[in-house]
Design an enzyme around this catalytic site. Structure first.
Site, PDB file in Angstrom:
ATOM      1  CG  HIS A   1      -0.340  -0.105   2.421  1.00 28.63           C
ATOM      2  ND1 HIS A   1       0.236   0.722   3.189  1.00 28.63           N
ATOM      3  CD2 HIS A   1      -0.222  -1.194   3.454  1.00 28.63           C
ATOM      4  CE1 HIS A   1       1.014   0.546   4.189  1.00 28.63           C
ATOM      5  NE2 HIS A   1       0.815  -0.635   4.480  1.00 28.63           N
TER       6      HIS A   1
ATOM      7  CG  HIS B   1       4.172  -1.449   1.998  1.00 28.54           C
ATOM      8  ND1 HIS B   1       2.930  -1.732   1.986  1.00 28.54           N
ATOM      9  CD2 HIS B   1       4.798  -2.373   2.865  1.00 28.54           C
ATOM     10  CE1 HIS B   1       2.986  -2.519   3.089  1.00 28.54           C
ATOM     11  NE2 HIS B   1       4.021  -2.691   3.584  1.00 28.54           N
TER      12      HIS B   1
ATOM     13  CB  CYS C   1       3.396 -10.088  17.139  1.00 28.75           C
ATOM     14  SG  CYS C   1       2.447  -9.642  15.759  1.00 28.75           S
TER      15      CYS C   1
ATOM     16  CB  CYS D   1       5.578  -7.763  15.035  1.00 29.57           C
ATOM     17  SG  CYS D   1       4.479  -6.465  15.435  1.00 29.57           S
TER      18      CYS D   1
ATOM     19  CB  CYS E   1       0.037  -7.760  18.638  1.00 25.76           C
ATOM     20  SG  CYS E   1       1.200  -6.433  17.834  1.00 25.76           S
TER      21      CYS E   1
ATOM     22  CG  HIS F   1       0.283  -6.237  13.555  1.00 24.79           C
ATOM     23  ND1 HIS F   1       1.549  -6.258  13.969  1.00 24.79           N
ATOM     24  CD2 HIS F   1       0.275  -5.922  12.214  1.00 24.79           C
ATOM     25  CE1 HIS F   1       2.564  -5.966  12.927  1.00 24.79           C
ATOM     26  NE2 HIS F   1       1.670  -5.457  11.803  1.00 24.79           N
TER      27      HIS F   1
ATOM     28  CE  LYS G   1       3.069   0.035  10.128  1.00 21.42           C
ATOM     29  NZ  LYS G   1       3.843  -1.007  10.442  1.00 21.42           N
TER      30      LYS G   1
ATOM     31  CE  LYS H   1      -3.686  -4.308   1.847  1.00 24.33           C
ATOM     32  NZ  LYS H   1      -2.585  -4.238   0.749  1.00 24.33           N
TER      33      LYS H   1
HETATM   34  N1  MSP Z   1       9.881  -7.468   6.278  1.00 22.12           N
HETATM   35  C1  MSP Z   1      10.154  -6.631   7.288  1.00 22.12           C
HETATM   36  C2  MSP Z   1      11.241  -5.535   6.976  1.00 22.12           C
HETATM   37  C3  MSP Z   1      12.662  -6.574   6.602  1.00 22.12           C
HETATM   38  S1  MSP Z   1      13.985  -5.215   6.307  1.00 22.12           S
HETATM   39  C4  MSP Z   1      15.188  -6.336   6.425  1.00 22.12           C
HETATM   40  C5  MSP Z   1       8.972  -5.677   7.187  1.00 22.12           C
HETATM   41  N2  MSP Z   1       8.214  -5.562   6.228  1.00 22.12           N
HETATM   42  S2  MSP Z   1       7.064  -4.795   6.127  1.00 22.12           S
HETATM   43  O1  MSP Z   1       6.331  -5.170   4.909  1.00 22.12           O
HETATM   44  O2  MSP Z   1       6.062  -4.640   7.330  1.00 22.12           O
HETATM   45  O3  MSP Z   1       7.481  -3.228   5.709  1.00 22.12           O
HETATM   46  C6  MSP Z   1       7.631  -2.116   6.596  1.00 22.12           C
HETATM   47  C7  MSP Z   1       8.198  -1.012   5.913  1.00 22.12           C
HETATM   48  O4  MSP Z   1       7.126  -0.566   4.951  1.00 22.12           O
HETATM   49  C8  MSP Z   1       7.969   0.240   6.694  1.00 22.12           C
HETATM   50  O5  MSP Z   1       9.430   0.026   7.459  1.00 22.12           O
HETATM   51  C9  MSP Z   1       8.101   1.112   5.941  1.00 22.12           C
HETATM   52  O6  MSP Z   1       9.421   1.504   5.235  1.00 22.12           O
HETATM   53  C10 MSP Z   1       6.957   0.802   4.942  1.00 22.12           C
HETATM   54  N3  MSP Z   1       5.793   0.960   5.540  1.00 22.12           N
HETATM   55  C11 MSP Z   1       4.692   0.074   5.817  1.00 22.12           C
HETATM   56  N4  MSP Z   1       3.602   0.786   6.286  1.00 22.12           N
HETATM   57  C12 MSP Z   1       3.739   2.116   6.363  1.00 22.12           C
HETATM   58  C13 MSP Z   1       3.296   3.458   6.855  1.00 22.12           C
HETATM   59  N5  MSP Z   1       1.864   3.253   7.161  1.00 22.12           N
HETATM   60  N6  MSP Z   1       3.835   4.609   6.630  1.00 22.12           N
HETATM   61  C14 MSP Z   1       5.052   4.531   6.138  1.00 22.12           C
HETATM   62  N7  MSP Z   1       5.794   3.686   5.581  1.00 22.12           N
HETATM   63  C15 MSP Z   1       5.265   2.251   6.048  1.00 22.12           C
HETATM   64  O7  MSP Z   1       8.836  -4.728   8.259  1.00 22.12           O
END
Ligand code: MSP
Length: 708
Positions: free
Chosen positions: A18, A21, A137, A140, A161, A164, A318, A321
């Protein structure tokens, strides 16, 4: 040769991406483009984190194998990065890293073996086998301490959690541990000796106080009967590596650590250390665990870990999904241009802090900063060069003899004044950009837009064009505007690669600004005589009412504050039955008509009409409405008013900018052609055809002054 390596987190494949990311990718992409402009060989990594219990479960829910689940989500990521211009073909990432790649297995196994041999700074073994008992979790992929979960509502149920709001798993099994507790002093020393290691400052403090609070050893494996989908521990295949342990390692395996394939293709020594861009949600993993792992394995520390804030929903939660409050990428892609989204993300969120996403805010920024701001500046400058200079960039020089005429027209004969303003702004843009203060950087760039706009409004090239003795003055004004535009293209390229390349080409310049270092720009290098290209609008104005109605219709939900959006069905084209093509002259409008239609009126009747002095800030034509101009007017209020005026056949938009006019300020807003008109300007109606002549002032009057 200098090199630079930037990474985003690698994303989980349990659900589709979304806006959150996309955001980190946009930031990394802009940073990478800026480095490439500087001639630095850059490697940009993004990708997916494909192992672990959460992915196993998602696959099961979707009746897929974990690998099929990963392939499915990766397919979507590839489509999305292509659509948003973030992939290699569009000058974006260099690798889409996948942790299921065989070279990653090889690299991670080597990393583990090194750690298994390592001693901690306090002389003990870095890895040891023990027993883990606690709450985990899956979403996480993290073990949770007591202050990180909510107790169950009913006895006997697991806690939930806090992030989440999902149930935790009880884990009680044999596990390898990383002796993190021995690394506190070493880590604090690292933060101390390298103040930029964790950025911004507030995040650095947060990390330091977490480490000062004491560190616990970290479980870094699960028995493979509870987590099968992962990489086996070398020499002990009954254990699966903890997903964060191997995911973090992707940053080095991708460029060749512990494997020949990537070492040959990229080169570990060439690019390491990296700058890691992450959301603040995963800062602890990157700024505490990862540096400790690297210390144990004897690998150099990253260049820096830079954490941004979160896009949150209207309740401040935050976007995720699991909570179902996300901004969908398909929807964004359908209604907005890539550059508008990139601009909005970098302009709207103060880097490091959380930001609220709203479609209306995105539309407002796209309309005001892009369509009316940069877009309008570009199209009026180029159109005037087309019209007054036969499509060739004029000379910017004003000869000795022509100085007096220039002075008379209020134009500085010395280009040094404008060039120093633009140079200063350029330095500020670069400084803020390199400090990740993207919002500030863009504000500075828009100071250039405002400055040049003002110069044009004051010099009034349309007037100069009528006076042969002002030929040089006209040339100088248009040259300066065009040269400032060239600078803006180079400066803004990392943020808006498509539209800046478009303006660059319309200026008649070859190529694009992807390899031009803004620090090396020299005022005056735009060559006189350059034949400009075809002038095309690059930032179409978004019809807010209609677009919001469509978005609400499709999504019905998040990101849309329906209380602020008027979606009345009169927004379509041609929906102005009571107003003749939007001609809003005094004689035409009900609000200023004598109620009874004849006879003198009382002073109190006149007092009902609020007339105010306004200054036209922007003016533009509306597609498919040849009589209407859309103008924004400063009438001394917090925000400028938007007014539609039926004068397009008699006034050029650029003629109006900077002009003082009279506005009927307390008229009920109405919609014409899908645009809201928040008032009316006064004009005399002359001759049989009712030619409008705008009412104005002979003397200087402040904006907002009331007419009585
Ligand atoms: N797989 C782990 C990261 C491993 S890195 C070695 C993970 N993945 S995640 O799919 O949850 O992605 C997290 C990252 O996505 C956040 O750190 C950020 O970069 C981005 N974001 C996910 N949701 C977000 C928001 N709501 N706002 C801004 N960025 C966000 O954690």
């Amino acid at each position: 040769m200098k090199t630079f390596y930037v990474t985003t987190p690698i994303y989980y494949v349990n659900s589709l991406p979304h806006l959150g990311h996309l955001y980190t990718m946009i930031v990394a992409d802009a940073v990478a483009r800026r480095k490439r402009q500087q001639g630095i060989e850059t490697f940009f990594l993004t990708g997916t984190d494909e192992h672990g219990i959460a992915i196993e479960r998602a696959a099961e829910r979707n009746h897929r194998t974990p690998k099929e689940q990963a392939d499915y989500v990766v397919g979507y990521y590839k489509k999305m990065t292509d659509a948003f211009g973030l992939d290699t073909a569009h000058g974006g990432y260099d690798i889409f890293m996948r942790t299921t790649a065989p070279f990653h297995y090889a690299g991670v196994s080597e990393f583990w073996r090194r750690m298994a041999k390592a001693k901690t700074p306090k002389g003990r073994e870095a890895l040891y086998k023990g027993h883990y008992e606690g709450w985990f979790c899956a979403a996480c992929a993290a073990y949770k301490a007591e202050d990180e979960y909510a107790p169950p509502a009913n006895a006997g149920e697991p806690p939930t959690c806090l992030i989440h709001e999902t149930k935790l798993d009880r884990v009680s099994e044999e596990s390898y541990f990383f002796r993190l507790s021995d690394y506190d002093e070493a880590l604090l020393g690292l933060y101390e000796s390298r103040p930029d290691f964790v950025q911004p400052e507030a995040r650095r403090n947060e990390v330091r106080s977490f480490v000062r609070g004491g560190l616990q050893d970290l479980s870094v494996s699960r028995v493979n009967t509870s987590v099968r989908w992962g990489i086996p521990v070398p020499g002990d295949p009954q254990h699966t590596m903890y997903v964060w342990f191997e995911a973090l390692t992707n940053y080095i395996t991708a460029i060749g650590f512990g494997n020949e394939q990537q070492q040959r293709a990229v080169g570990f020594e060439k690019f390491w250390p990296a700058l890691h861009l992450v959301g603040k949600d995963i800062l602890r993993f990157h700024a505490v665990y990862w540096p400790a792992f690297l210390m144990a394995a004897g690998v150099e520390q990253p260049r820096a870990i830079v954490a941004h804030g979160m896009w949150v929903d209207p309740d401040g939660r935050k976007m995720s999904k699991t909570l179902g409050n996300t901004i969908e990428l398909d929807l964004l892609n359908k209604y907005f241009s890539i550059d508008a989204i990139r601009y909005f993300c970098l302009r709207e969120m103060v880097f490091g802090q959380d930001g609220r996403f709203g479609y209306e805010a995105l539309i407002d920024r796209a309309n005001s900063d892009l369509a009316s701001g940069l877009g309008n500046l570009s199209s009026r400058t180029l159109t005037m060069i087309q019209r007054y200079c036969a499509g060739r960039v004029p000379s910017g020089n004003i000869s000795e003899e022509a100085r007096l005429s220039a002075k008379r027209a209020g134009v500085d004969s010395d280009a040094a004044t404008i060039s120093s303003v633009v140079e200063h702004a350029r330095d500020e843009v670069i400084r803020h950009f390199d400090n990740f203060a993207f919002s500030r950087a863009l504000e500075e760039a828009w100071a250039i837009v405002a400055h040049v706009d003002k110069m044009i409004s004051e010099a009034k090239p349309w007037g100069l064009a009528k006076d042969e003795s002002q030929k040089q003055t006209l040339g100088a004004v248009l040259y300066r505007a065009a040269e400032a535009l060239r600078w803006l293209c180079v400066l803004l390229y990392p943020v808006m690669p498509n539209s800046t390349s478009g303006i660059y080409q319309q200026l008649g310049l070859i190529g694009d600004p992807s390899r031009l270092d803004p620090a090396r720009l020299k005022w005056g290098e735009l060559a006189e005589g350059t034949q400009i290209g075809e002038v095309q609008p690059l930032f179409p104005r978004i019809d807010k009412v209609r677009t919001m109605a469509q978005i609400i219709g499709e999504r019905g939900g998040f990101g849309v504050d329906t209380t602020e959006v008027d979606v009345a069905p009169d927004s379509g084209a041609g929906s102005s039955p009571t107003v003749r093509e939007g001609v809003q002259q005094a004689s035409e409008d009900d609000a200023v008509k004598n109620e009874s239609g004849d006879g003198p009126i009382d002073i109190t009747d006149f007092a009902k009409v609020e007339l105010r002095v306004g200054e036209v800030l922007t003016a533009e034509r509306i597609p498919k409405a040849d009589k209407l101009l859309l103008i924004t007017v400063d009438i001394g209020e917090e925000k400028p008013r938007q007014i539609l005026a039926g004068i397009a056949q008699y006034y050029e938009p650029e003629q109006l900018i900077g002009r003082k006019i009279v506005v009927v300020a307390n008229l009920k807003p109405r919609k014409l052609r899908g645009y809201e008109s928040q008032g009316m300007l006064l004009a005399a109606s002359v001759g049989e055809e009712g030619k409008p002549v705008i009412a104005t002032f002979a003397e200087d009057v402040p904006n907002g002054a009331r007419l009585k």
